[in-house]
Design a protein around this motif. Structure first.
Motif, short mmCIF file in Angstrom:
data_model
loop_
_atom_site.label_atom_id
_atom_site.label_comp_id
_atom_site.label_asym_id
_atom_site.label_seq_id
_atom_site.Cartn_x
_atom_site.Cartn_y
_atom_site.Cartn_z
N MET A 1 0.98 -1.30 -0.48
CA MET A 1 -0.26 0.43 -0.19
C MET A 1 1.19 1.00 -0.17
N GLN A 5 -2.00 6.29 -0.09
CA GLN A 5 -3.60 5.40 0.05
C GLN A 5 -2.79 5.08 1.77
N HIS A 6 -2.34 4.28 2.45
CA HIS A 6 -2.58 4.52 3.89
C HIS A 6 -2.68 5.72 4.34
N GLN A 7 -2.87 6.95 4.01
CA GLN A 7 -3.34 8.03 4.94
C GLN A 7 -5.19 8.41 4.12
N GLU A 10 -6.49 5.60 7.08
CA GLU A 10 -6.25 6.22 8.10
C GLU A 10 -7.66 7.68 8.61
#
Length: 178
Positions: A1, A5-7, A10
C-alpha cells in the motif's frame, strides 16, 4: 500500500451506525482527487481504496463509478469480493437498497465458491444491508451466523463489530439486545 493509500485508510473511520465516514473530509478529498488524477497507474486494490474514500466522503455516485472500474480490474476472487462489498455499500449508503442487494449476494456467492475465508465479511455487510432494507429478522439470522464464524476466528474487533450490528437488528425486531 502506498503512502497516499495508507493516509486514505487512516482518514476513514466507522461510526456507531456501522457506516464509514471521513475523519478529516477535506484532507481525504484532496488525497482521493490526487489518486483519481493518476488512476491509470493505480493497481486494483488502490483504485478500490480510492472508491472507498469516495463512499466515506458521501460521493456515492462517484464511488459507484470508481468501484465499477475497480471491479473490472479485479484479478482474484478476493479482489472481486472486496470490491463487490464496497459497491454494495456505495449503493446502500446512497439509499439505493435495490441496487445494493445484487452486489452483496454476488460477493457472498463468489466467496462461497472461491475464497470462503472472506465469506464472513460479505455476510456482515449483507446483514447490515438487511437492517437498512427493513428485514431485521433475516438480518439477525445472517449476523448470528457471522458471529459464530468470527467467534471461531477469535478476532475481538470483528466479534464486536458483528455484535453491534446484531444488536441493531435485534432492536429493530423488538428483541432484547445482548
Amino acid at each position: 500500500m502506498s503512502a497516499v493509500q495508507h493516509q486514505i485508510a487512516e482518514l476513514i473511520a466507522t461510526g456507531n451506525d456501522g457506516r464509514m465516514y471521513a475523519t478529516e473530509p477535506e484532507k481525504l478529498r484532496r488525497l482521493v482527487e490526487y489518486e483519481l488524477a493518476r488512476e491509470a497507474g493505480l493497481a486494483q486494490p488502490e483504485l478500490r481504496q480510492t472508491g472507498v474514500g469516495l463512499v466515506a466522503l458521501g460521493d456515492h455516485r462517484g464511488a459507484r463509478k470508481v468501484l465499477g472500474r475497480a471491479l473490472s480490474r479485479a484479478t482474484t476472487p478476493r479482489q472481486t469480493v472486496a470490491t463487490l462489498i464496497n459497491l454494495g455499500d456505495a449503493h446502500r449508503y446512497g439509499g439505493d437498497l435495490a441496487g445494493a442487494e445484487p452486489h452483496y449476494t454476488r460477493a457472498i456467492e463468489t466467496a462461497k465458491s472461491s475464497c470462503p475465508e472472506v465469506l464472513h465479511f460479505a455476510m456482515q455487510h449483507y446483514g447490515k444491508h438487511l437492517i437498512d432494507a427493513r428485514k431485521p429478522k433475516l438480518a439477525a439470522e445472517v449476523l448470528q451466523e457471522v458471529l459464530k464464524v468470527r467467534t471461531k476466528i477469535g478476532d475481538q474487533a470483528l466479534i464486536a463489530s458483528t455484535q453491534e450490528a446484531l444488536n441493531l437488528a435485534r432492536a429493530a425486531v423488538g428483541q432484547r439486545t445482548v
